[in-house]
Design an enzyme around this catalytic site. Structure first.
Site, PDB file in Angstrom:
ATOM      1  N   THR A 195      -6.857   0.202  -1.499  1.00  0.00           N
ATOM      2  CA  THR A 195      -7.808  -0.651  -2.206  1.00  0.00           C
ATOM      3  C   THR A 195      -7.488  -0.652  -3.695  1.00  0.00           C
ATOM      4  O   THR A 195      -7.578  -1.668  -4.375  1.00  0.00           O
ATOM      5  CB  THR A 195      -9.237  -0.132  -1.958  1.00  0.00           C
ATOM      6  OG1 THR A 195      -9.555  -0.335  -0.576  1.00  0.00           O
ATOM      7  CG2 THR A 195     -10.253  -0.897  -2.789  1.00  0.00           C
ATOM      8  N   GLU A 204      -3.455 -15.454   1.464  1.00  0.00           N
ATOM      9  CA  GLU A 204      -3.565 -14.698   2.706  1.00  0.00           C
ATOM     10  C   GLU A 204      -4.982 -14.749   3.235  1.00  0.00           C
ATOM     11  O   GLU A 204      -5.218 -14.897   4.418  1.00  0.00           O
ATOM     12  CB  GLU A 204      -3.145 -13.239   2.451  1.00  0.00           C
ATOM     13  CG  GLU A 204      -3.017 -12.419   3.721  1.00  0.00           C
ATOM     14  CD  GLU A 204      -2.604 -10.981   3.448  1.00  0.00           C
ATOM     15  OE1 GLU A 204      -1.850 -10.766   2.488  1.00  0.00           O
ATOM     16  OE2 GLU A 204      -3.040 -10.093   4.198  1.00  0.00           O
ATOM     17  N   SER A 207       3.441  -2.708   8.203  1.00  0.00           N
ATOM     18  CA  SER A 207       3.662  -3.320   9.512  1.00  0.00           C
ATOM     19  C   SER A 207       4.872  -4.228   9.436  1.00  0.00           C
ATOM     20  O   SER A 207       5.177  -4.777   8.391  1.00  0.00           O
ATOM     21  CB  SER A 207       2.424  -4.108   9.918  1.00  0.00           C
ATOM     22  OG  SER A 207       1.270  -3.279   9.772  1.00  0.00           O
ATOM     23  N   SER A 218       0.814  -1.218   0.000  1.00  0.00           N
ATOM     24  CA  SER A 218       0.000   0.000   0.000  1.00  0.00           C
ATOM     25  C   SER A 218       0.842   1.261   0.000  1.00  0.00           C
ATOM     26  O   SER A 218       1.948   1.300   0.546  1.00  0.00           O
ATOM     27  CB  SER A 218      -0.904   0.025   1.233  1.00  0.00           C
ATOM     28  OG  SER A 218      -1.847  -1.002   1.185  1.00  0.00           O
TER      29      SER A 218
END
Lengths: 414, 402
Positions: free
Chosen positions: B144, B252, B170, B138
């Site tokens: 999105t 995922e 992250s 991202s």
């Protein structure tokens, strides 16, 4: 666990909502064998032929709700035999569940389901004297368990209908309600209280002196009846199960009711899937603002939510029918399935009405038939509240005193 | 692979083989997942991994449980998707540290899409735990709508030169490498000009800045200013990155399907109510009983859906629709569980874990704050609903781009 892809090329036509594309919707059957898939397909083909919308309208809202041709056709396919035998070539309860899923798509006469429910009780009672006639479709059964003070499918045994010992047998007195297909049934299975607080299951021939069946007017038009008994005399051999003490009766009756409930869950799954398939087909074709309704995200999300709800229903119903066929207590699996299906089938019909708009509201396009069946099946064999209570009892322990007049739901086999 | 069911009857029950595997994991949990390990894992922050967690991953590695889905030719156990699901369910129910993203999610992509050189270079250090990843997808203007991302990689001799920024990155503060999706051909159609390049996070020109989230998990934004990596850090073919992303996202989503953690959370709440820990009589309250029963049945269904997805994968499929359904169902159920749990706890539900009166150590208020990411992460549920309708029920595909 394995899966097989099952391509469904069936036509989704019903009534005047013609659909000209073969949709080929993929339905995943987890772990289903080839034989089971073939049986499912045979059931669907048969019902497509025998149970079109016009047929449903003929037997709906009649006093007996019966359709002899459809009934005979499923008898020939072996449905009653599956319910009666412990070693049918076709299989067992799971195969019957597969048949119910097919049936749900077509709304066949509920006299079929009533006979199967009765047949399961006779099998569990190890009483086989009527098997040949039932399997051949010559005798129709009904089960009359609910009473005014006890409308729930309760494992309790505080029946008001009593059976008093008589010189030549038993005399049954009292009133049962909501007996599916009793009016017109040949044999009615009646749980009754005996002296000393015991319970027994009686097989009562319809038409005996003192017994009357009065059709109830149901919103879905399915034939439920009041069964009134005034000292109806039956022979000793009419007692097919019992006398049992309270706890034993509860365990036994619940275990069979769970089988019938699991079957109904499969029927509900099939009915909801039919509604979703037809709705998806409709909005792919129906144009508004120059494009299909199905191009709008709101409509797509309704479809997605219906699909998610039915994926949940599918795995829950299959788990329930699997557990109920195992011979072990299946109350948790059945309650998970029925509590969810009670919500899902109905909600799918509500969204279907939204997506169809006025055309789905017109009686002649038949959608309301499934909406009515969804509501009926929501309430029968234990509604959402009943089944959630059974689950709660197992999770955090039963409550000693029920807060209202609805009977306690002691977990059976917990 | 479990054997096909040829006889009558469905097989939604665990086989003897499955049960043995499950019991083996439970024994491992009894032997190796201690309260100290859990506490150290919970405290994990900017200092990175502690010694007990490191040791835990080493033990998993020694058993091959960090490479359950690798082919045997690459040193993996080739366990079925069902067995991987059972492993995650059991470990997360025990509140063990989460399985390594690198070995469980990234390595299978390298195995499937990477070149032989990629596999030789990267699989051994991944399996040893020496290479770990942060997912660099991202960007501030591309979440999105991922394919519109702008970070670039330009070939310069035997190096790639990378510029741009990634956000919601992250693990950048603890991982060794970025699994970076960058644009390598600005002139190609957007999804045909992307590549995956691995970038050491300690490379020159890489800056990691901290972002704190509502759910207490740290995430990061990274800034890449002329970061250089050797060309052998490209995975697969140049401009072939998008298919790696799509493949990874499906896996995922299937992984998100594990319900072990939610089942543990709910079981603790049920036990809390059953044992009367609240000091009142929640146990006999009909509303509380109904709410618990609803959550319990919906979690059971989430578990069955996960099993179905696993079985479809084991049957050789890529169950996009079913996996998306399971993800939507479970992520929204997660929110409901946390929401209802706090309601049941009443005023006490407000208490943070640092307050001694917080029920279940503040588990539910933390769960409530952690819930939203599951609904928008890994594919936001609204897009997943589009996909479910379009691929599952033949709804017309509508271009999102205007």
């Amino acid at each position: 666990m394995t899966c097989r892809e099952y391509h469904d090329a069936a036509d989704h036509t019903l009534g005047s909502r013609a659909d000209d594309d073969q949709t080929g919707i993929i339905t995943m059957y987890v772990g289903m064998s080839l034989e089971q898939q073939e049986f499912a397909q045979a059931c669907r083909k048969l019902l497509e032929r025998e149970c079109a919308g016009s047929v449903v309208r003929e037997f709906n809202r009649t006093p007996t709700g019966h359709a002899p041709d459809v009934y005979a056709a499923v008898a020939e396919l072996g449905w009653f035999d599956l319910a009666l035998s412990t070693d049918s070539d076709l299989g067992g309860l799971v195969e019957l569940g597969i048949a119910y899923r097919a049936a749900g798509r077509f709304l066949p006469p509920t006299t079929i389901y009533a006979t199967i429910w009765g047949a399961l009780l006779l099998r569990a009672s190890e009483v086989s004297r009527w098997n040949d006639q039932i399997a051949a479709g010559e005798i129709r059964l009904a089960v009359a368990y609910a009473e005014a003070a006890n409308v729930d499918l309760t494992p309790g045994s505080t029946y008001d209908v009593i059976a008093q010992r008589d010189a030549s047998g038993w005399r049954l007195s009292g009133t049962k309600l909501f007996a599916q297909a009793a009016h017109g049934a040949d044999l009615i299975l009646v749980p009754a209280r005996l002296d000393g607080g015991h319970v027994g299951l009686f097989a009562v021939a319809n038409g005996l002196e003192g017994l009357t069946t009065v059709p109830m007017q149901t919103f879905a038009g399915d034939p439920q009846a009041i069964v009134e008994m005034r000292k109806v005399l039956v022979g000793d051999d009419a007692l097919v199960k019992g006398p049992l003490d309270d706890a034993t009766w509860s365990t036994w009756f619940s275990s069979v009711a769970d089988q019938a409930c699991a079957l109904q869950c499969m029927e509900m799954l099939g009915g909801a899937e039919r509604v979703l398939d037809d709705t998806a087909a409709y909005i792919r074709n129906r144009h508004v603002f120059g494009r299909p309704v199905g191009t709008f995200q709101a409509a797509q999300h309704h479809i997605a939510n219906m699909g998610i709800s039915l994926a949940a229903a599918r795995v829950a119903a299959y788990r329930a029918i699997d557990a109920a066929s195992s011979g072990e207590p299946a109350f948790r699996e059945v309650s998970v399935a029925k509590s969810w299906l009670s919500k899902a089938y109905k909600e799918v019909t509500v969204l279907a009405h939204q997506l169809h708009g006025a055309i789905g509201y017109a009686r002649e396009t038949d959608l309301h038939l499934w909406s009515e069946r969804a509501k009926t099946t929501e309430l029968t064999f234990g509604d959402r509240t009943y089944h959630l209570r059974r689950i709660a009892d197992a999770l955090v322990g039963p409550v000693a005193d029920a807060p209202d007049s609805r009977s306690g739901t002691t977990p059976i086999g917990a | 692979m479990t054997t096909p069911t040829e006889s009558a009857g469905l097989d939604l029950r665990l086989s003897g083989d499955d049960v043995r595997w499950r019991d083996e994991i439970r024994q491992f949990v009894r032997d190796h997942v201690s309260d100290e390990l859990r506490a150290e894992y919970e405290r994990e922050g900017d200092d990175g991994r502690g010694s007990l967690v490191t040791e835990f991953h080493r033990k998993l590695g020694a058993l091959g449980w960090n490479a359950t889905n690798w082919p045997k030719a690459y040193g993996g156990l080739e366990k079925s998707a069902l067995h991987r699901l059972i492993l995650m369910d059991e470990l997360y129910y025990a509140r063990a540290p989460r399985l390594e993203y690198a070995s469980h999610n990234i390595a299978p992509i390298i195995i499937r899409f990477g070149t032989e050189e990629n596999k030789k270079k990267w699989l051994p250090p991944i399996s040893r735990g020496e290479v770990t990843f942060a997912l660099g997808y991202s960007e501030p203007d591309a979440g999105t709508d991922l394919v519109s991302l702008k970070s670039t990689a330009v070939r310069d001799g035997d190096e790639w030169v990378i510029n741009g920024t990634k956000i919601w990155n992250s693990a950048a503060h603890v991982a060794t490498h970025e699994w970076l999706l960058v644009r390598t051909d600005p002139d190609a159609p957007p999804h045909q000009g992307l590549s995956i390049i691995l970038v050491p996070i300690d490379a020159q020109g890489m800056i990691v800045t901290r972002i704190d989230t509502w759910g207490d998990e740290r995430t990061n934004q990274i800034f890449m200013d002329d970061v250089r990596v050797p060309t052998d850090h490209l995975i697969g073919e140049v401009n072939g990155g998008w298919q790696l992303v799509v493949g990874a996202l499906d896996l995922e989503r299937a992984a998100i399907g594990t319900t072990g953690e939610l089942r543990r959370n709910l079981d603790e709440l049920i036990e809390w109510v059953r044992s009367g820990s609240d000091g009142r009589s929640l146990r006999t309250d009909p509303d509380v009983r109904r709410q618990l029963a609803e959550l319990d049945t919906e979690l059971e269904i989430a578990n069955l859906l996960a099993y179905e997805v696993a079985s479809l994968i084991d049957g050789g499929g890529i169950p996009t629709v079913e996996a998306n359904m399971q993800k939507v169902w479970t992520s929204e159920l997660r929110t409901r569980i946390a929401d209802v749990g706090m309601q049941i706890q009443g005023l006490y539900g407000q208490l943070h874990c640092s307050d001694p009166l917080a029920p279940l150590g503040g588990l539910y208020e933390a769960a409530y704050r952690w819930a939203p990411i599951h609904r928008f992460g890994g594919g936001t549920n609204e897009v997943l609903r589009d996909i479910i309708a379009q691929r599952g029920y033949d709804m017309p595909r509508v271009s999102r781009r205007s």
